[in-house]
Design a protein around this motif. Sequence first.
Motif, PDB file in Angstrom:
ATOM      1  N   ASN A   1       0.808  -1.217   0.000  1.00  0.00           N
ATOM      2  CA  ASN A   1       0.000   0.000   0.000  1.00  0.00           C
ATOM      3  C   ASN A   1       0.843   1.270   0.000  1.00  0.00           C
ATOM      4  O   ASN A   1       0.367   2.335   0.380  1.00  0.00           O
TER       5      ASN A   1
ATOM      6  N   SER B   1      -5.872   3.779   3.448  1.00  0.00           N
ATOM      7  CA  SER B   1      -6.505   2.493   3.162  1.00  0.00           C
ATOM      8  C   SER B   1      -6.471   2.311   1.645  1.00  0.00           C
ATOM      9  O   SER B   1      -6.376   3.289   0.902  1.00  0.00           O
TER      10      SER B   1
ATOM     11  N   THR C   1     -11.375   1.827  -1.131  1.00  0.00           N
ATOM     12  CA  THR C   1     -11.920   1.844   0.223  1.00  0.00           C
ATOM     13  C   THR C   1     -12.079   3.298   0.672  1.00  0.00           C
ATOM     14  O   THR C   1     -12.043   4.218  -0.140  1.00  0.00           O
TER      15      THR C   1
ATOM     16  N   GLN D   1      -5.877  -9.315   8.539  1.00  0.00           N
ATOM     17  CA  GLN D   1      -6.041  -7.893   8.252  1.00  0.00           C
ATOM     18  C   GLN D   1      -6.715  -7.212   9.434  1.00  0.00           C
ATOM     19  O   GLN D   1      -7.566  -7.812  10.112  1.00  0.00           O
TER      20      GLN D   1
ATOM     21  N   GLU E   1      -9.915  -0.285  10.970  1.00  0.00           N
ATOM     22  CA  GLU E   1      -9.746   0.956  11.729  1.00  0.00           C
ATOM     23  C   GLU E   1     -10.251   0.754  13.150  1.00  0.00           C
ATOM     24  O   GLU E   1      -9.531   0.956  14.115  1.00  0.00           O
TER      25      GLU E   1
ATOM     26  N   THR F   1     -13.731  -0.044   7.922  1.00  0.00           N
ATOM     27  CA  THR F   1     -12.573   0.252   7.077  1.00  0.00           C
ATOM     28  C   THR F   1     -11.458  -0.771   7.296  1.00  0.00           C
ATOM     29  O   THR F   1     -10.570  -0.605   8.124  1.00  0.00           O
TER      30      THR F   1
ATOM     31  N   LEU G   1      -7.119  -0.940   7.355  1.00  0.00           N
ATOM     32  CA  LEU G   1      -6.516   0.375   7.550  1.00  0.00           C
ATOM     33  C   LEU G   1      -5.027   0.117   7.736  1.00  0.00           C
ATOM     34  O   LEU G   1      -4.639  -0.766   8.485  1.00  0.00           O
TER      35      LEU G   1
END
Length: 410
Positions: A23, A33, A37, A339, A342, A388, A391
């Motif tokens: 990312n 993110s 997203t 994963q 948030e 989310t 994040l």
Amino acid sequence: MILLNYLEAHRLYENSVKILSENQHEKGGFYASPPGTRYPFIYPRDHSMDILGAIDADLMDQARKGLEFMLNAQKPLGEFSQRYDIDGNDASYKDLQIDGNGLILYALGKYFEATGGSFFDKMADKKFIEEYWPVVEKAVGFILMNKNEEVDLIHTVNSIHEYPAYEHGFEIYANCACCAGVLEAVKMGEALGKDVSNWKEEGGKVRNAIMTRLYSPRRRSFIKCIRVKDKSSNPIGYDAFASSVIDVDAVEYAPAYFGLLPDSDVKIKSTVKRIHDNLWDKEIGGLNRYPEHWDRNNGGYGPWCHFTCELANHFINIDQKEMAEMYLGWVVDMAHEYQLPEHISTIERFEMWLEDYTNAKILRDSKMKMIEHVRAHPKWNDGLAYVTIPLIWPHAEYIRTYKNYMNKYG
């Protein structure tokens, strides 16, 4: 008591490193993110934490690239925007958040330290620091431009929660980040032979003010904020906003997080006890960021993974292994397919938030994609709202905490 599953903890670490790497845009910015997203932008706050995660994961090239992106995006007066697009253009929609200045300086200092700093001259990336020294000077200058001379604290209209109602004034996270950033600039300057004596003096003043004006001896805790509308108010007692925010907030741990005090300090220990007693979620575990009655609970009130990791680090540092494992173990257990979101809420709290915001006509269109993703996520069928995911910030924070834990107990 939550026990730490070592195998799952390691798998989450490995995937967190992968997520962090995947990312980062080729131009250097870490997405908050992933594209598609809620936050496909580069926020200086998240981005700085991602750089720290990259350093701890030994991704030094990625850390350097991330620093280059942000240092090249500085605005003329020395500040950094609230957020950027992938090309480094200002994409802000909120007011200035001065902690970004402190965080970027802090991350740059930690990068310099990781390359050898002033201790291993042949290894230290002094060339990089020299190249961007004018940026450092302007960044420090902007911080000190916003220091109130009466109380020696940094003024901000917004901070980590982006919630001016509780953050407009002399707020603890912004002050600790800025103070730590200035002190990192001092270390870098001294290593390069620069005259940074004024920065050292001013940084010391801010640190002393944090320890006195933002600490409540009777509560035995740091406090959130001294509300003041105007940064140049003198005397501040007659400012229109003049008041104190004394509600517990996870970021009252900031003096230790940024190394202004050791975790073993009694002020930190008593502050963390207050945070744990009031913000550990009694229903689903994990650490909430502030009291539910603040009523700014986007996606429903619930615990945040990166704040939970921060306090896990505290317990590691003071060798309270059971508490460290309770905090870190919760993060590992709540990961979905390795994963982290948030934050996490219950369906009931999520629907309550949605009702409140809908009735009040304050539900922005930008929230609709988030609502759709939360309801479509597999954890919804378990009665939980994962807001989310992924994040990137909590993965960076997890990397740092896991490495700290393994270095001590592994």
